[in-house]
Design a protein around this motif. Structure first.
Motif, PDB file in Angstrom:
ATOM      1  N   ALA A   1       1.114  -1.209  -0.285  1.00  0.00           N
ATOM      2  CA  ALA A   1       0.060  -0.267  -0.248  1.00  0.00           C
ATOM      3  C   ALA A   1       0.526   1.379   0.633  1.00  0.00           C
ATOM      4  CB  ALA A   1      -1.223   0.251   1.289  1.00  0.00           C
ATOM      5  N   ILE A   2       1.758   1.409   0.306  1.00  0.00           N
ATOM      6  CA  ILE A   2       2.933   2.574   0.803  1.00  0.00           C
ATOM      7  C   ILE A   2       3.331   2.348  -0.963  1.00  0.00           C
ATOM      8  CG2 ILE A   2       4.962   2.947   1.900  1.00  0.00           C
ATOM      9  CD1 ILE A   2       4.298   1.746   4.479  1.00  0.00           C
ATOM     10  N   ARG A   3       3.523   1.660  -1.411  1.00  0.00           N
ATOM     11  CA  ARG A   3       4.725   1.617  -2.873  1.00  0.00           C
ATOM     12  C   ARG A   3       3.600   2.425  -3.417  1.00  0.00           C
ATOM     13  NH1 ARG A   3       8.630  -0.962  -5.457  1.00  0.00           N
ATOM     14  NH2 ARG A   3       8.740  -2.068  -6.741  1.00  0.00           N
ATOM     15  N   VAL A   4       1.784   1.974  -3.668  1.00  0.00           N
ATOM     16  CA  VAL A   4       0.835   2.123  -4.538  1.00  0.00           C
ATOM     17  C   VAL A   4       1.107   3.826  -3.795  1.00  0.00           C
ATOM     18  CG1 VAL A   4      -1.866   2.703  -4.750  1.00  0.00           C
ATOM     19  CG2 VAL A   4      -0.629   0.540  -4.473  1.00  0.00           C
ATOM     20  N   GLY A   5       0.907   4.828  -2.385  1.00  0.00           N
ATOM     21  CA  GLY A   5       0.848   5.331  -2.145  1.00  0.00           C
ATOM     22  C   GLY A   5       1.905   6.608  -2.804  1.00  0.00           C
ATOM     23  N   GLN A   6       3.411   6.132  -2.656  1.00  0.00           N
ATOM     24  CA  GLN A   6       4.646   6.996  -3.252  1.00  0.00           C
ATOM     25  C   GLN A   6       4.366   6.867  -4.597  1.00  0.00           C
ATOM     26  OE1 GLN A   6       8.230   4.390  -1.103  1.00  0.00           O
ATOM     27  NE2 GLN A   6       8.591   6.080  -0.346  1.00  0.00           N
ATOM     28  N   ARG A   7       4.086   5.580  -5.469  1.00  0.00           N
ATOM     29  CA  ARG A   7       4.079   6.104  -6.978  1.00  0.00           C
ATOM     30  C   ARG A   7       3.048   7.109  -7.682  1.00  0.00           C
ATOM     31  NH1 ARG A   7       7.882   5.724 -10.299  1.00  0.00           N
ATOM     32  NH2 ARG A   7       8.741   3.910  -9.687  1.00  0.00           N
ATOM     33  N   LEU A   8       2.199   6.746  -6.658  1.00  0.00           N
ATOM     34  CA  LEU A   8       0.741   7.523  -7.441  1.00  0.00           C
ATOM     35  C   LEU A   8       1.377   9.635  -6.784  1.00  0.00           C
ATOM     36  CD1 LEU A   8      -1.869   8.436  -7.723  1.00  0.00           C
ATOM     37  CD2 LEU A   8      -2.632   8.547  -5.690  1.00  0.00           C
ATOM     38  N   SER A   9       2.241   9.227  -5.691  1.00  0.00           N
ATOM     39  CA  SER A   9       1.590  10.986  -5.302  1.00  0.00           C
ATOM     40  C   SER A   9       3.137  11.541  -5.938  1.00  0.00           C
ATOM     41  CB  SER A   9       2.262  10.937  -3.837  1.00  0.00           C
ATOM     42  OG  SER A   9       3.138  10.474  -3.071  1.00  0.00           O
ATOM     43  N   GLY A  10       4.625  10.820  -6.142  1.00  0.00           N
ATOM     44  CA  GLY A  10       5.399  11.155  -6.267  1.00  0.00           C
ATOM     45  C   GLY A  10       6.450  12.251  -5.788  1.00  0.00           C
ATOM     46  N   GLY A  11       6.246  12.096  -4.364  1.00  0.00           N
ATOM     47  CA  GLY A  11       6.668  12.611  -3.235  1.00  0.00           C
ATOM     48  C   GLY A  11       5.569  14.140  -2.861  1.00  0.00           C
ATOM     49  N   VAL A  12       4.908  14.312  -3.213  1.00  0.00           N
ATOM     50  CA  VAL A  12       3.779  15.267  -2.886  1.00  0.00           C
ATOM     51  C   VAL A  12       2.866  15.104  -2.634  1.00  0.00           C
ATOM     52  CG1 VAL A  12       5.588  17.442  -5.658  1.00  0.00           C
ATOM     53  CG2 VAL A  12       2.779  16.127  -5.412  1.00  0.00           C
ATOM     54  N   GLU A  13       2.290  16.068  -2.085  1.00  0.00           N
ATOM     55  CA  GLU A  13       1.375  15.975  -0.975  1.00  0.00           C
ATOM     56  C   GLU A  13      -0.449  15.757  -1.801  1.00  0.00           C
ATOM     57  OE1 GLU A  13      -0.509  20.593   0.622  1.00  0.00           O
ATOM     58  OE2 GLU A  13       0.971  18.616   1.894  1.00  0.00           O
ATOM     59  N   GLY A  14      -0.669  16.775  -3.385  1.00  0.00           N
ATOM     60  CA  GLY A  14      -1.666  17.510  -3.902  1.00  0.00           C
ATOM     61  C   GLY A  14      -2.743  15.067  -3.617  1.00  0.00           C
ATOM     62  N   PRO A  15      -2.102  14.368  -4.287  1.00  0.00           N
ATOM     63  CA  PRO A  15      -2.499  13.731  -4.745  1.00  0.00           C
ATOM     64  C   PRO A  15      -3.011  12.304  -3.719  1.00  0.00           C
ATOM     65  CG  PRO A  15      -0.829  14.227  -6.871  1.00  0.00           C
ATOM     66  CD  PRO A  15      -1.185  14.455  -5.328  1.00  0.00           C
ATOM     67  N   LEU A  16      -2.438  12.661  -2.563  1.00  0.00           N
ATOM     68  CA  LEU A  16      -2.774  12.079  -1.701  1.00  0.00           C
ATOM     69  C   LEU A  16      -4.294  12.490  -0.359  1.00  0.00           C
ATOM     70  CD1 LEU A  16       1.050  11.049  -0.356  1.00  0.00           C
ATOM     71  CD2 LEU A  16      -0.802   9.807  -1.901  1.00  0.00           C
ATOM     72  N   LEU A  17      -3.930  13.616   0.090  1.00  0.00           N
ATOM     73  CA  LEU A  17      -4.692  14.559   0.161  1.00  0.00           C
ATOM     74  C   LEU A  17      -6.309  14.523  -0.515  1.00  0.00           C
ATOM     75  CD1 LEU A  17      -3.241  17.552   1.784  1.00  0.00           C
ATOM     76  CD2 LEU A  17      -3.720  16.361   2.632  1.00  0.00           C
ATOM     77  N   ALA A  18      -6.298  14.803  -2.071  1.00  0.00           N
ATOM     78  CA  ALA A  18      -7.213  14.403  -3.039  1.00  0.00           C
ATOM     79  C   ALA A  18      -7.967  12.806  -3.101  1.00  0.00           C
ATOM     80  CB  ALA A  18      -7.133  15.350  -4.197  1.00  0.00           C
ATOM     81  N   GLY A  19      -6.954  12.515  -3.287  1.00  0.00           N
ATOM     82  CA  GLY A  19      -7.483  10.690  -3.468  1.00  0.00           C
ATOM     83  C   GLY A  19      -7.487   9.849  -2.868  1.00  0.00           C
ATOM     84  N   ARG A  20      -7.755   8.915  -2.500  1.00  0.00           N
ATOM     85  CA  ARG A  20      -8.108   7.840  -1.583  1.00  0.00           C
ATOM     86  C   ARG A  20      -7.941   6.864  -1.977  1.00  0.00           C
ATOM     87  NH1 ARG A  20     -12.843   9.504  -2.698  1.00  0.00           N
ATOM     88  NH2 ARG A  20     -14.688   8.614  -2.500  1.00  0.00           N
ATOM     89  N   LEU A  21      -7.992   5.810  -0.809  1.00  0.00           N
ATOM     90  CA  LEU A  21      -8.328   4.198  -1.438  1.00  0.00           C
ATOM     91  C   LEU A  21      -8.989   3.378  -0.970  1.00  0.00           C
ATOM     92  CD1 LEU A  21      -4.288   1.955  -1.292  1.00  0.00           C
ATOM     93  CD2 LEU A  21      -5.337   2.479  -3.106  1.00  0.00           C
ATOM     94  N   GLU A  22      -9.670   2.815  -1.133  1.00  0.00           N
ATOM     95  CA  GLU A  22     -11.208   1.894  -0.919  1.00  0.00           C
ATOM     96  C   GLU A  22     -11.736   0.244  -0.831  1.00  0.00           C
ATOM     97  OE1 GLU A  22     -14.874   4.024  -2.150  1.00  0.00           O
ATOM     98  OE2 GLU A  22     -14.368   5.979  -0.131  1.00  0.00           O
ATOM     99  N   ALA A  23     -11.961  -0.359   0.179  1.00  0.00           N
ATOM    100  CA  ALA A  23     -11.812  -1.537  -0.522  1.00  0.00           C
ATOM    101  C   ALA A  23     -13.111  -2.055   0.699  1.00  0.00           C
ATOM    102  CB  ALA A  23     -10.149  -2.222   0.465  1.00  0.00           C
ATOM    103  N   GLU A  24     -14.342  -2.665  -0.471  1.00  0.00           N
ATOM    104  CA  GLU A  24     -15.740  -3.068  -0.106  1.00  0.00           C
ATOM    105  C   GLU A  24     -16.516  -3.730  -0.655  1.00  0.00           C
ATOM    106  OE1 GLU A  24     -20.396  -0.626  -0.252  1.00  0.00           O
ATOM    107  OE2 GLU A  24     -17.954   1.040  -1.013  1.00  0.00           O
ATOM    108  N   GLY A  25     -16.263  -4.976  -0.227  1.00  0.00           N
ATOM    109  CA  GLY A  25     -16.705  -6.145  -1.138  1.00  0.00           C
ATOM    110  C   GLY A  25     -15.665  -6.474  -1.370  1.00  0.00           C
ATOM    111  N   ASP A  26     -15.048  -7.535  -2.675  1.00  0.00           N
ATOM    112  CA  ASP A  26     -14.005  -7.866  -3.336  1.00  0.00           C
ATOM    113  C   ASP A  26     -13.648  -6.791  -4.483  1.00  0.00           C
ATOM    114  OD1 ASP A  26     -16.323  -7.972  -5.730  1.00  0.00           O
ATOM    115  OD2 ASP A  26     -15.765  -9.814  -6.198  1.00  0.00           O
ATOM    116  N   MET A  27     -13.868  -5.334  -4.058  1.00  0.00           N
ATOM    117  CA  MET A  27     -13.430  -4.216  -4.600  1.00  0.00           C
ATOM    118  C   MET A  27     -12.511  -3.361  -3.547  1.00  0.00           C
ATOM    119  SD  MET A  27     -12.693  -3.921  -8.137  1.00  0.00           S
ATOM    120  CE  MET A  27     -14.268  -4.088  -9.264  1.00  0.00           C
ATOM    121  N   LEU A  28     -11.520  -3.569  -4.816  1.00  0.00           N
ATOM    122  CA  LEU A  28     -10.177  -2.526  -3.914  1.00  0.00           C
ATOM    123  C   LEU A  28     -10.273  -1.277  -5.247  1.00  0.00           C
ATOM    124  CD1 LEU A  28      -7.546  -1.823  -2.367  1.00  0.00           C
ATOM    125  CD2 LEU A  28      -6.681  -2.621  -3.869  1.00  0.00           C
ATOM    126  N   SER A  29     -10.002   0.291  -4.953  1.00  0.00           N
ATOM    127  CA  SER A  29     -11.031   1.738  -5.492  1.00  0.00           C
ATOM    128  C   SER A  29      -9.909   1.915  -5.228  1.00  0.00           C
ATOM    129  CB  SER A  29     -11.656   1.813  -5.452  1.00  0.00           C
ATOM    130  OG  SER A  29     -12.774   0.950  -6.049  1.00  0.00           O
TER     131      SER A  29
END
Length: 504
Positions: free
Chosen positions: A441-469
Motif C-alpha cells: 500500500a505504501i508503494r502505491v501511495g509513493q508512486r501515485l504522489s511522486g513525493g508531493v502531498e496533493g494527490p494523497l490529500l485529494a485521493g483515497r484507497l477504498e476496499a469494499e466487498g471484493d473490490m479495491l478502489s
C-alpha cells in the motif's frame, strides 16, 4: 552520521519532536569509566561517540576499602582524555557522575578532588539516585515496561520497581560483580541465604515485587544474554529487548560454571573483559529469579546514562514515542520528501482499520522509513529495507515488531509478498502477511504522489466487498499511469481483491 545529525537539527527547528541537543555523560563506575556523547532528537538521541576504560576503581573495595593507586591513575587518565575530547567536540553540557566505588571508597574524596583539578565536577550519586536513573533508562527505551529493573554494576545491584511510566520502590544492594566472587566463595546455598536476607531486610519479599518481568541492565548481564543467543542460535543478534524464559537463568549458571575461560573467549559475542564476571553474574541472576519468582527476563541496553538524560526532559518530550521519533528522524534525514511519511500513513490507514494499537505503531514506523532506501542500488533496495529494520538501533520495539517492519520495508522496496530469509521464524505468518500488505500500500501511495502531498490529500484507497478502489478527483485522474496501475494490481492481488480506478 554527521549528515544525519545536521539534517535532523535543521528540521528540528520546525518540529519539536526532532529538537536536538548535544550532550555528554561521563559515567564513573566501579568497573569502568565511560564517555558517551549524544546528539540528535532529545527524546531518543543518537550515540555520537562511546568509549570506555576498564579502570577497576572498585576492584579492591571489598578487601581494602580503597581505590587502589594504579586504578585511580588509570581512571584519572581516562577522565583527562574524555574532558579534552568534549572540549574539542564543542560540548557545553558535560555531566560527570560516579557510583558505588567512589561513593564507598575511603579515598573517594581524593579521586573527586583530583578530577576537579582536571576541570570535572563529579556528581556523586546515591544508591537511590542510581536506581532511579536506571529505572528511567529502561522506561525511556521500553515504554510501558512493568516489572523489576535489576542494574548490575561493579559495586552494587540496584533493584527498581517500574510501572505506569514511573519509578517506584528502589533499593541498592552490595552485590556488584566485583564483590560476587568473595560472596559466593562459601557456596551457592550460603550465598542465596545471604541474598534472601538482604531482600527481606529491604522489604522486597512482598507480593508487589514478585511474579513480574525482570529487566536486566548492565554489561555482565548483557554478556549472559549474548551467550544465550549463541547457545540457542537465535537468528537476530540484537541485545535490546531480547527475552528469555526465567528458567534460562539457572541453565546459564550451570553452563558458565562448566565452561572454561578459553571456551568462553572463543565465543565472538563475548568481550574478554566481561568473561571473568560471568560466573558471579549468572549465579546472582539465578538467585534473583527464584527469590522474585520472575515471570520473564528482558534485556535492556538502556540504563543509568540514558535515564539521566530522560529525567531532564520536560513531560511533553518524555511522552513522545521513542520508536516513532527515531524513525521520523531517520526518514527525514535519509528520505527525499520531508513529512511524506506522515501523509502516507494517513492515506493507507483506512485499509487497515482492524490493526490494533501495537500494529499501528509498526505500520506508522514503516511509513516514516518508506523512502530511506532510495540511494541504494535498485537491485538491493529491498535488502536495504530489511537491514535497516532488523539491525537499526531502534528501541520501543521487540523481535516480532522488527520482523514486521522488515517485511513491510521489503515489500515497499519491491520484494512483493515474499518473506525474506532473515525474517523467517521471527514472527507468525499472519503478522508478516499483514506487514507485506502495508508495504504494498505504501508503494502505491509513493508512486501515485511522486513525493508531493496533493494527490494523497485529494485521493483515497477504498476496499469494499471484493473490490479495491483507487479514487481520484478528475483533476488528478491522469496520474493513474501504468506504474500506478501495476502497483495497485499487486496490492489487490495481495489482498485477494479485484481492483479499479474511479474518478470522483
Amino acid at each position: 552520521m554527521m549528515t544525519l545529525i545536521r539534517s535532523v537539527a535543521e528540521r528540528g527547528k520546525a518540529n519539536p519532536a526532532l529538537e536536538t541537543a548535544r550532550s555528554a555523560i561521563i559515567d564513573i563506575g566501579s568497573n569502568s569509566v565511560r564517555l558517551v556523547v549524544y546528539d540528535g532528537p532529545r527524546r531518543i538521541p543518537f550515540i555520537l561517540f562511546n568509549e570506555k576504560v576498564m579502570a577497576g576503581l572498585g576492584a579492591s573495595l571489598g578487601t581494602t576499602g580503597m581505590i587502589e593507586p594504579q586504578a585511580m591513575e588509570r581512571g584519572l587518565t581516562a577522565l583527562a582524555r574524555f574532558r579534552h575530547l568534549c572540549v574539542e567536540m564543542g560540548i557545553d553540557h558535560i555531566r560527570c557522575v560516579a557510583t558505588a566505588a567512589v561513593r564507598e571508597a575511603s579515598n573517594g574524596p581524593e579521586f573527586m578532588a583530583r578530577a576537579a583539578e582536571l576541570g570535572l565536577e563529579i556528581e556523586l550519586l546515591s544508591g537511590v539516585q542510581e536506581g532511579t536513573a536506571s529505572g528511567y533508562g529502561v522506561l525511556s527505551a521500553i515504554p510501558g515496561a512493568n516489572g523489576i529493573v535489576g542494574d548490575l554494576g561493579g559495586g552494587s545491584l540496584e533493584l527498581v520497581r517500574i510501572a505506569d511510566g514511573e519509578v517506584h520502590d528502589r533499593i541498592s544492594l552490595p552485590l556488584g560483580v566485583l564483590r560476587l566472587p568473595g560472596l559466593r566463595a562459601k557456596g551457592n546455598n550460603v550465598f542465596e541465604r545471604y541474598v534472601k536476607k538482604l531482600l527481606a531486610k529491604a522489604g522486597w519479599k512482598s507480593d508487589q515485587h514478585k511474579g513480574l518481568p525482570f529487566y536486566m541492565v548492565g554489561g555482565s548481564w548483557r554478556s549472559l544474554a549474548r551467550l544465550d543467543m549463541t547457545l540457542t542460535h537465535f537468528p537476530l543478534p540484537v541485545i535490546h529487548h531480547y527475552e528469555m524464559p526465567p528458567e534460562r537463568a539457572q541453565h546459564l549458571a550451570r553452563v558458565v560454571s562448566h565452561m572454561g575461560r578459553d571456551s568462553l573467549k572463543a565465543i565472538p559475542a563475548l568481550t574478554g573483559s566481561r568473561i571473568p564476571t560471568l560466573p558471579g553474574a549468572a549465579g546472582l541472576l539465578s538467585v534473583m529469579v527464584r527469590q522474585l519468582a520472575s515471570s520473564s527476563l528482558v534485556v535492556s541496553a538502556y540504563g543509568l546514562r540514558e535515564g539521566l538524560l530522560f529525567e531532564e526532559l520536560p513531560p511533553e518530550i518524555r511522552a513522545l514515542d521513542p520508536l516513532l521519533v527515531a524513525a521520523q528522524a531517520e526518514g527525514e534525514a535519509q528520505g527525499r520528501f520531508p513529512g511524506h511519511g506522515e501523509l502516507i500513513e494517513d492515506w493507507i490507514a483506512p485499509l487497515f482499520l482492524e490493526d490494533g494499537a501495537r500494529w499501528r505503531r509498526i505500520r506508522k514506523t514503516a511509513c516514516l522509513l518508506a523512502d530511506v532506501g532510495w540511494r541504494a542500488n535498485p537491485d538491493f533496495r529491498s535488502e536495504r529495507g530489511v537491514e535497516i529494520a532488523l539491525h537499526g538501533n531502534w528501541v520501543g520495539i521487540d523481535v516480532e515488531g522488527r520482523a514486521m517492519l522488515a517485511q513491510a520495508l521489503h515489500s515497499n522496496f519491491g520484494g512483493g509478498t515474499t518473506v525474506p530469509v532473515e525474517v523467517e521464524g521471527l514472527a507468525n505468518a499472519e503478522a508478516l502477511r499483514r506487514a507485506a500488505l502495508w508495504g504494498l500500500a505504501i508503494r502505491v501511495g509513493q508512486r501515485l504522489s511522486g513525493g508531493v502531498e496533493g494527490p494523497l490529500l485529494a485521493g483515497r484507497l477504498e476496499a469494499e466487498g471484493d473490490m479495491l478502489s483507487l479514487v481520484l478527483p478528475e483533476r488528478h485522474a491522469d496520474l493513474y499511469g501504468e506504474a500506478v496501475e501495476r502497483r495497485l494490481r499487486q496490492l489487490g492481488q495481495g489482498m485477494g481483491l479485484r481492483y479499479q480506478m474511479l474518478v470522483d
